[in-house]
Design a protein around this motif. Structure first.
Motif, PDB file in Angstrom:
ATOM      1  N   CYS A 202       0.849  -1.191   0.000  1.00 22.29           N
ATOM      2  CA  CYS A 202       0.000   0.000   0.000  1.00 22.29           C
ATOM      3  C   CYS A 202       0.883   1.240   0.000  1.00 22.29           C
ATOM      4  N   ALA A 203       0.293   2.354  -0.365  1.00 25.62           N
ATOM      5  CA  ALA A 203       1.040   3.612  -0.412  1.00 25.62           C
ATOM      6  C   ALA A 203       1.063   4.257   0.964  1.00 25.62           C
ATOM      7  N   MET A 204       2.109   4.980   1.253  1.00 27.17           N
ATOM      8  CA  MET A 204       2.186   5.718   2.504  1.00 27.17           C
ATOM      9  C   MET A 204       1.242   6.914   2.454  1.00 27.17           C
ATOM     10  N   ARG A 205       0.598   7.165   3.554  1.00 28.21           N
ATOM     11  CA  ARG A 205      -0.236   8.348   3.685  1.00 28.21           C
ATOM     12  C   ARG A 205      -0.267   8.723   5.169  1.00 28.21           C
ATOM     13  N   SER A 206      -0.790   9.889   5.476  1.00 28.72           N
ATOM     14  CA  SER A 206      -0.800  10.309   6.869  1.00 28.72           C
ATOM     15  C   SER A 206      -1.836  11.390   7.091  1.00 28.72           C
ATOM     16  N   TRP A 207      -2.591  11.261   8.178  1.00 23.57           N
ATOM     17  CA  TRP A 207      -3.526  12.297   8.581  1.00 23.57           C
ATOM     18  C   TRP A 207      -3.545  12.324  10.115  1.00 23.57           C
ATOM     19  N   SER A 208      -2.615  13.059  10.685  1.00 23.07           N
ATOM     20  CA  SER A 208      -2.527  13.198  12.134  1.00 23.07           C
ATOM     21  C   SER A 208      -2.237  14.661  12.457  1.00 23.07           C
ATOM     22  N   PRO A 209      -3.179  15.553  12.126  1.00 20.22           N
ATOM     23  CA  PRO A 209      -2.930  16.993  12.278  1.00 20.22           C
ATOM     24  C   PRO A 209      -2.637  17.423  13.702  1.00 20.22           C
ATOM     25  N   VAL A 210      -3.316  16.836  14.682  1.00 19.12           N
ATOM     26  CA  VAL A 210      -3.079  17.235  16.075  1.00 19.12           C
ATOM     27  C   VAL A 210      -1.643  16.922  16.483  1.00 19.12           C
ATOM     28  N   GLN A 211      -1.213  15.685  16.215  1.00 21.77           N
ATOM     29  CA  GLN A 211       0.155  15.301  16.564  1.00 21.77           C
ATOM     30  C   GLN A 211       1.179  16.128  15.794  1.00 21.77           C
ATOM     31  N   ASP A 212       0.914  16.373  14.510  1.00 26.70           N
ATOM     32  CA  ASP A 212       1.858  17.132  13.685  1.00 26.70           C
ATOM     33  C   ASP A 212       1.978  18.581  14.157  1.00 26.70           C
ATOM     34  N   ILE A 213       0.857  19.183  14.500  1.00 33.47           N
ATOM     35  CA  ILE A 213       0.888  20.577  14.952  1.00 33.47           C
ATOM     36  C   ILE A 213       1.645  20.713  16.254  1.00 33.47           C
ATOM     37  N   TYR A 214       1.380  19.829  17.198  1.00 32.62           N
ATOM     38  CA  TYR A 214       2.104  19.906  18.471  1.00 32.62           C
ATOM     39  C   TYR A 214       3.590  19.605  18.285  1.00 32.62           C
ATOM     40  N   ALA A 215       3.914  18.699  17.390  1.00 29.56           N
ATOM     41  CA  ALA A 215       5.326  18.407  17.115  1.00 29.56           C
ATOM     42  C   ALA A 215       6.040  19.645  16.577  1.00 29.56           C
ATOM     43  N   MET A 216       5.341  20.421  15.737  1.00 25.34           N
ATOM     44  CA  MET A 216       5.942  21.628  15.174  1.00 25.34           C
ATOM     45  C   MET A 216       6.009  22.766  16.193  1.00 25.34           C
ATOM     46  N   ARG A 217       5.107  22.758  17.175  1.00 29.61           N
ATOM     47  CA  ARG A 217       5.122  23.784  18.210  1.00 29.61           C
ATOM     48  C   ARG A 217       6.237  23.567  19.229  1.00 29.61           C
ATOM     49  N   HIS A 218       6.762  22.360  19.286  1.00 34.16           N
ATOM     50  CA  HIS A 218       7.718  22.013  20.330  1.00 34.16           C
ATOM     51  C   HIS A 218       8.927  22.941  20.369  1.00 34.16           C
ATOM     52  N   SER A 219       9.425  23.315  19.202  1.00 32.70           N
ATOM     53  CA  SER A 219      10.639  24.149  19.153  1.00 32.70           C
ATOM     54  C   SER A 219      10.428  25.533  19.759  1.00 32.70           C
ATOM     55  N   ARG A 220       9.155  25.953  19.910  1.00 35.41           N
ATOM     56  CA  ARG A 220       8.876  27.285  20.438  1.00 35.41           C
ATOM     57  C   ARG A 220       8.465  27.276  21.908  1.00 35.41           C
ATOM     58  N   LEU A 221       8.544  26.128  22.558  1.00 30.72           N
ATOM     59  CA  LEU A 221       8.234  26.068  23.976  1.00 30.72           C
ATOM     60  C   LEU A 221       9.290  26.838  24.776  1.00 30.72           C
ATOM     61  N   GLU A 222       8.856  27.482  25.841  1.00 34.01           N
ATOM     62  CA  GLU A 222       9.796  28.253  26.659  1.00 34.01           C
ATOM     63  C   GLU A 222      10.739  27.352  27.439  1.00 34.01           C
ATOM     64  N   SER A 223      10.226  26.228  27.904  1.00 36.84           N
ATOM     65  CA  SER A 223      11.067  25.253  28.610  1.00 36.84           C
ATOM     66  C   SER A 223      10.787  23.869  28.059  1.00 36.84           C
ATOM     67  N   ARG A 224      11.847  23.065  27.919  1.00 38.99           N
ATOM     68  CA  ARG A 224      11.696  21.753  27.299  1.00 38.99           C
ATOM     69  C   ARG A 224      12.556  20.727  28.005  1.00 38.99           C
ATOM     70  N   LEU A 225      11.993  19.540  28.164  1.00 32.18           N
ATOM     71  CA  LEU A 225      12.753  18.392  28.665  1.00 32.18           C
ATOM     72  C   LEU A 225      13.297  17.550  27.515  1.00 32.18           C
ATOM     73  N   PHE A 226      12.590  17.588  26.373  1.00 32.39           N
ATOM     74  CA  PHE A 226      12.919  16.734  25.243  1.00 32.39           C
ATOM     75  C   PHE A 226      13.353  17.546  24.032  1.00 32.39           C
ATOM     76  N   ARG A 227      13.986  16.863  23.099  1.00 33.95           N
ATOM     77  CA  ARG A 227      14.481  17.526  21.897  1.00 33.95           C
ATOM     78  C   ARG A 227      13.433  17.606  20.794  1.00 33.95           C
ATOM     79  N   SER A 228      12.338  16.878  20.955  1.00 32.13           N
ATOM     80  CA  SER A 228      11.250  16.960  19.972  1.00 32.13           C
ATOM     81  C   SER A 228       9.931  16.620  20.645  1.00 32.13           C
TER      82      SER A 228
END
Length: 228
Positions: A202-228
């Motif tokens: 089968c072909a790869m596809r993806s629809w996980s907007p909530v997870q993707d949006i939060y993953a992209m917001r991670h770099s702008r957190l004021e404090s972080r324990l993790f790298r992503s």
């Protein structure tokens, strides 16, 4: 699967393996800070959605494609999956995390499996920046070389993802080890079902907007324990 094949593959999916996965939350940290994940029930839904509509239709399929490439002895389909996966992973942090962990896997696989030219060729392509080296592709090739079936390889990858979420959650929300085990038990049926589906061509596809949006917001957190 014989015992030697089982043990050889288990080393690569064990939390002891030095892939650096402990440093990544796959967007969970941002989801916690954003209020989307506050309890273990929230976590269960967040991970289930990722395992089904996100990783389950993207990385899981890539594992299967890489496994088929190894069995056929033709590397090109695995590299095609690698590039497609790179284009589909929207968040920079998650994309780079996947690459870093994949490189760790394939380097050790090539070093310790001197009977597989295909593994060596893929590792050389990764080092030459001819292919991204995502962990899903590296795991598909490595577990195939260990003698694991395609479905078992995909299931092991997804289980590793699930345990990674639990490990991160234990540092971010009130979730203990016993609760973590309950969550993992609840995801087993999902992992089994998704693994069977992803094992079919089968072909790869993806629809996980909530997870993707939060993953992209991670770099702008004021404090972080993790790298992503």
């Amino acid at each position: 699967m014989n015992t030697r094949s089982l043990l050889t593959g288990l080393r690569f999916v064990d939390s002891f393996f030095p892939s650096g996965g402990y440093a990544y939350s796959s967007g969970l940290e941002a989801a916690v800070q954003g209020g989307a994940v506050k309890t273990s029930d929230d976590l269960a839904r967040f991970v289930t959605e990722s395992l089904t509509a996100g990783i389950g239709e993207r990385e899981a399929v890539a594992v299967g494609m890489a496994h088929r490439a190894f069995i056929s002895g033709i590397l090109e389909p695995a590299m095609t999956a690698d590039h497609e996966l790179d284009a589909m992973k929207l968040g920079y942090e998650g994309r780079m995390a996947s690459r870093q962990m994949g490189r760790q896997v394939i380097r050790l696989a090539a070093e310790q499996n001197d009977r597989s030219l295909l593994i060596e060729d893929y590792q050389a392509a990764v080092e030459a920046d001819e292919t991204p080296g995502h962990i899903a592709v590296a795991m598909g090739l490595t577990l195939a070389a260990a003698g694991w079936s395609k479905t078992d390889s995909i299931a092991a990858f997804l289980y590793q993802v699930a345990t990674g979420y639990v490990a991160a959650a234990m540092k971010l929300i009130p979730v203990g080890q016993r609760e973590g085990q309950r969550l993992l038990d609840g995801w087993l049926e999902v992992i089994e079902r998704v693994s069977r589906q992803a094992a079919e061509p089968c072909a790869m596809r993806s629809w996980s907007p909530v997870q993707d949006i939060y993953a992209m917001r991670h770099s702008r957190l004021e404090s972080r324990l993790f790298r992503s």
